[in-house]
Scaffold this motif. Structure first.
Motif, PDB file in Angstrom:
ATOM      1  N   ARG A  93     -36.358 -28.000  15.710  1.00  0.00           N
ATOM      2  CA  ARG A  93     -37.080 -26.807  16.163  1.00  0.00           C
ATOM      3  C   ARG A  93     -36.232 -26.023  17.156  1.00  0.00           C
ATOM      4  O   ARG A  93     -36.082 -24.807  17.039  1.00  0.00           O
ATOM      5  CB  ARG A  93     -38.395 -27.225  16.801  1.00  0.00           C
ATOM      6  CG  ARG A  93     -39.174 -26.070  17.379  1.00  0.00           C
ATOM      7  CD  ARG A  93     -40.522 -26.562  17.936  1.00  0.00           C
ATOM      8  NE  ARG A  93     -41.265 -25.441  18.457  1.00  0.00           N
ATOM      9  CZ  ARG A  93     -41.354 -25.145  19.753  1.00  0.00           C
ATOM     10  NH1 ARG A  93     -40.751 -25.898  20.648  1.00  0.00           N
ATOM     11  NH2 ARG A  93     -42.048 -24.102  20.152  1.00  0.00           N
ATOM     12  N   HIS A  94     -35.670 -26.708  18.132  1.00  0.00           N
ATOM     13  CA  HIS A  94     -34.879 -26.021  19.154  1.00  0.00           C
ATOM     14  C   HIS A  94     -33.585 -25.440  18.575  1.00  0.00           C
ATOM     15  O   HIS A  94     -33.206 -24.315  18.911  1.00  0.00           O
ATOM     16  CB  HIS A  94     -34.579 -26.960  20.326  1.00  0.00           C
ATOM     17  CG  HIS A  94     -35.796 -27.284  21.124  1.00  0.00           C
ATOM     18  ND1 HIS A  94     -36.419 -26.368  21.933  1.00  0.00           N
ATOM     19  CD2 HIS A  94     -36.537 -28.410  21.199  1.00  0.00           C
ATOM     20  CE1 HIS A  94     -37.483 -26.915  22.483  1.00  0.00           C
ATOM     21  NE2 HIS A  94     -37.582 -28.150  22.062  1.00  0.00           N
ATOM     22  N   VAL A  95     -32.927 -26.178  17.699  1.00  0.00           N
ATOM     23  CA  VAL A  95     -31.703 -25.680  17.065  1.00  0.00           C
ATOM     24  C   VAL A  95     -32.018 -24.438  16.229  1.00  0.00           C
ATOM     25  O   VAL A  95     -31.318 -23.426  16.295  1.00  0.00           O
ATOM     26  CB  VAL A  95     -31.055 -26.783  16.189  1.00  0.00           C
ATOM     27  CG1 VAL A  95     -30.026 -26.217  15.234  1.00  0.00           C
ATOM     28  CG2 VAL A  95     -30.429 -27.859  17.077  1.00  0.00           C
ATOM     29  N   GLY A  96     -33.104 -24.504  15.462  1.00  0.00           N
ATOM     30  CA  GLY A  96     -33.491 -23.372  14.623  1.00  0.00           C
ATOM     31  C   GLY A  96     -33.885 -22.151  15.430  1.00  0.00           C
ATOM     32  O   GLY A  96     -33.512 -21.020  15.093  1.00  0.00           O
ATOM     33  N   LEU A  97     -34.660 -22.362  16.498  1.00  0.00           N
ATOM     34  CA  LEU A  97     -35.069 -21.232  17.334  1.00  0.00           C
ATOM     35  C   LEU A  97     -33.868 -20.577  18.005  1.00  0.00           C
ATOM     36  O   LEU A  97     -33.804 -19.343  18.099  1.00  0.00           O
ATOM     37  CB  LEU A  97     -36.085 -21.684  18.388  1.00  0.00           C
ATOM     38  CG  LEU A  97     -37.467 -22.054  17.857  1.00  0.00           C
ATOM     39  CD1 LEU A  97     -38.327 -22.652  18.966  1.00  0.00           C
ATOM     40  CD2 LEU A  97     -38.155 -20.853  17.226  1.00  0.00           C
ATOM     41  N   SER A  98     -32.920 -21.380  18.439  1.00  0.00           N
ATOM     42  CA  SER A  98     -31.702 -20.813  19.039  1.00  0.00           C
ATOM     43  C   SER A  98     -30.937 -19.987  18.026  1.00  0.00           C
ATOM     44  O   SER A  98     -30.471 -18.883  18.324  1.00  0.00           O
ATOM     45  CB  SER A  98     -30.803 -21.932  19.578  1.00  0.00           C
ATOM     46  OG  SER A  98     -31.421 -22.578  20.659  1.00  0.00           O
ATOM     47  N   ALA A  99     -30.816 -20.508  16.815  1.00  0.00           N
ATOM     48  CA  ALA A  99     -30.114 -19.768  15.754  1.00  0.00           C
ATOM     49  C   ALA A  99     -30.867 -18.486  15.413  1.00  0.00           C
ATOM     50  O   ALA A  99     -30.252 -17.438  15.199  1.00  0.00           O
ATOM     51  CB  ALA A  99     -29.960 -20.644  14.514  1.00  0.00           C
ATOM     52  N   ALA A 100     -32.197 -18.552  15.388  1.00  0.00           N
ATOM     53  CA  ALA A 100     -32.995 -17.366  15.070  1.00  0.00           C
ATOM     54  C   ALA A 100     -32.833 -16.295  16.156  1.00  0.00           C
ATOM     55  O   ALA A 100     -32.764 -15.106  15.849  1.00  0.00           O
ATOM     56  CB  ALA A 100     -34.464 -17.750  14.922  1.00  0.00           C
ATOM     57  N   ARG A 101     -32.756 -16.722  17.416  1.00  0.00           N
ATOM     58  CA  ARG A 101     -32.540 -15.750  18.507  1.00  0.00           C
ATOM     59  C   ARG A 101     -31.195 -15.046  18.339  1.00  0.00           C
ATOM     60  O   ARG A 101     -31.090 -13.839  18.516  1.00  0.00           O
ATOM     61  CB  ARG A 101     -32.614 -16.440  19.866  1.00  0.00           C
ATOM     62  CG  ARG A 101     -34.012 -16.618  20.392  1.00  0.00           C
ATOM     63  CD  ARG A 101     -34.023 -17.053  21.849  1.00  0.00           C
ATOM     64  NE  ARG A 101     -33.478 -18.375  22.054  1.00  0.00           N
ATOM     65  CZ  ARG A 101     -34.147 -19.515  21.905  1.00  0.00           C
ATOM     66  NH1 ARG A 101     -35.409 -19.479  21.537  1.00  0.00           N
ATOM     67  NH2 ARG A 101     -33.573 -20.671  22.120  1.00  0.00           N
ATOM     68  N   ARG A 102     -30.179 -15.839  18.010  1.00  0.00           N
ATOM     69  CA  ARG A 102     -28.857 -15.230  17.795  1.00  0.00           C
ATOM     70  C   ARG A 102     -28.900 -14.262  16.619  1.00  0.00           C
ATOM     71  O   ARG A 102     -28.340 -13.169  16.681  1.00  0.00           O
ATOM     72  CB  ARG A 102     -27.807 -16.318  17.540  1.00  0.00           C
ATOM     73  CG  ARG A 102     -27.421 -17.109  18.769  1.00  0.00           C
ATOM     74  CD  ARG A 102     -26.243 -18.012  18.523  1.00  0.00           C
ATOM     75  NE  ARG A 102     -26.438 -18.965  17.453  1.00  0.00           N
ATOM     76  CZ  ARG A 102     -26.977 -20.173  17.605  1.00  0.00           C
ATOM     77  NH1 ARG A 102     -27.380 -20.575  18.788  1.00  0.00           N
ATOM     78  NH2 ARG A 102     -27.109 -20.982  16.567  1.00  0.00           N
ATOM     79  N   GLU A 103     -29.601 -14.655  15.568  1.00  0.00           N
ATOM     80  CA  GLU A 103     -29.696 -13.805  14.382  1.00  0.00           C
ATOM     81  C   GLU A 103     -30.453 -12.516  14.690  1.00  0.00           C
ATOM     82  O   GLU A 103     -30.078 -11.442  14.241  1.00  0.00           O
ATOM     83  CB  GLU A 103     -30.396 -14.570  13.256  1.00  0.00           C
ATOM     84  CG  GLU A 103     -30.381 -13.832  11.937  1.00  0.00           C
ATOM     85  CD  GLU A 103     -30.957 -14.681  10.825  1.00  0.00           C
ATOM     86  OE1 GLU A 103     -31.817 -14.160  10.091  1.00  0.00           O
ATOM     87  OE2 GLU A 103     -30.549 -15.848  10.685  1.00  0.00           O
ATOM     88  N   ARG A 104     -31.521 -12.611  15.482  1.00  0.00           N
ATOM     89  CA  ARG A 104     -32.273 -11.405  15.858  1.00  0.00           C
ATOM     90  C   ARG A 104     -31.418 -10.440  16.659  1.00  0.00           C
ATOM     91  O   ARG A 104     -31.519  -9.225  16.501  1.00  0.00           O
ATOM     92  CB  ARG A 104     -33.534 -11.785  16.637  1.00  0.00           C
ATOM     93  CG  ARG A 104     -34.692 -12.166  15.737  1.00  0.00           C
ATOM     94  CD  ARG A 104     -36.013 -12.202  16.490  1.00  0.00           C
ATOM     95  NE  ARG A 104     -36.027 -13.138  17.599  1.00  0.00           N
ATOM     96  CZ  ARG A 104     -36.325 -14.422  17.516  1.00  0.00           C
ATOM     97  NH1 ARG A 104     -36.644 -14.936  16.343  1.00  0.00           N
ATOM     98  NH2 ARG A 104     -36.327 -15.197  18.592  1.00  0.00           N
ATOM     99  N   ALA A 105     -30.564 -10.972  17.495  1.00  0.00           N
ATOM    100  CA  ALA A 105     -29.673 -10.103  18.276  1.00  0.00           C
ATOM    101  C   ALA A 105     -28.744  -9.336  17.344  1.00  0.00           C
ATOM    102  O   ALA A 105     -28.507  -8.145  17.528  1.00  0.00           O
ATOM    103  CB  ALA A 105     -28.871 -10.928  19.274  1.00  0.00           C
TER     104      ALA A 105
END
Length: 152
Positions: A58-70
């Motif tokens: 969950r944490h790895v995915g959320l971090s990746a999603a934040r980077r992707e949103r940026a």
């Protein structure tokens, strides 16, 4: 349990979760999950190795999603427009659409219960919340979905 055993036992389920929750790049995220699990060493203290891995995922995915949103925001500034998503008809699609509109924490809790078949205790461990919060979120999800389906 050693990391290889965890991978054999739970790697497929974690990969499925990452694919459904975060889409493309799930294999890379899975690798990051096990690298973090290996580095952290917390699996020995965890009540459930499975829940421990889902928490990392969950944490790895959320971090990746934040980077992707940026990156997406940057793309939007440059005038790129994402193609609209088309939905198919039918009750299953209506339910999926209704689930997609649930508030983030409620939806995530419901997905961990239904798709990943985690226990309430495991979900609490993954999300870092009390079991009572898991119960409350699931109750809220069912109530909201029921109301939405009745309106349609």
């Amino acid at each position: 349990m050693e990391i290889e055993g965890l991978y054999r036992e739970h790697g497929g389920a974690v990969l499925g979760y990452l694919r459904r929750r975060f889409g493309e790049g799930a294999e890379d995220l899975l690798q990051d999950v096990f690298v973090q699990a290996l580095r952290g060493g917390g699996v020995k203290r965890a009540v459930s190795g499975r829940a421990y891995l889902f928490g990392i995922a969950r944490h790895v995915g959320l971090s990746a999603a934040r980077r992707e949103r940026a990156v997406e925001r940057l793309g939007e500034r440059l005038g790129e427009v994402a193609a609209p998503v088309e939905r198919e008809g039918g009750d299953v699609e209506r339910m999926r659409g209704a689930m997609a509109e649930l508030p983030g924490q409620v939806r995530e809790t419901l997905e961990l219960r239904l798709r990943e078949e985690l226990t309430y205790e495991e979900i609490a461990g993954v999300l870092g919340v009390p079991v009572g919060t898991v119960r409350s979120r699931l109750h809220t999800a069912v109530k909201m979905l029921s109301e939405r389906m009745k309106r349609e």
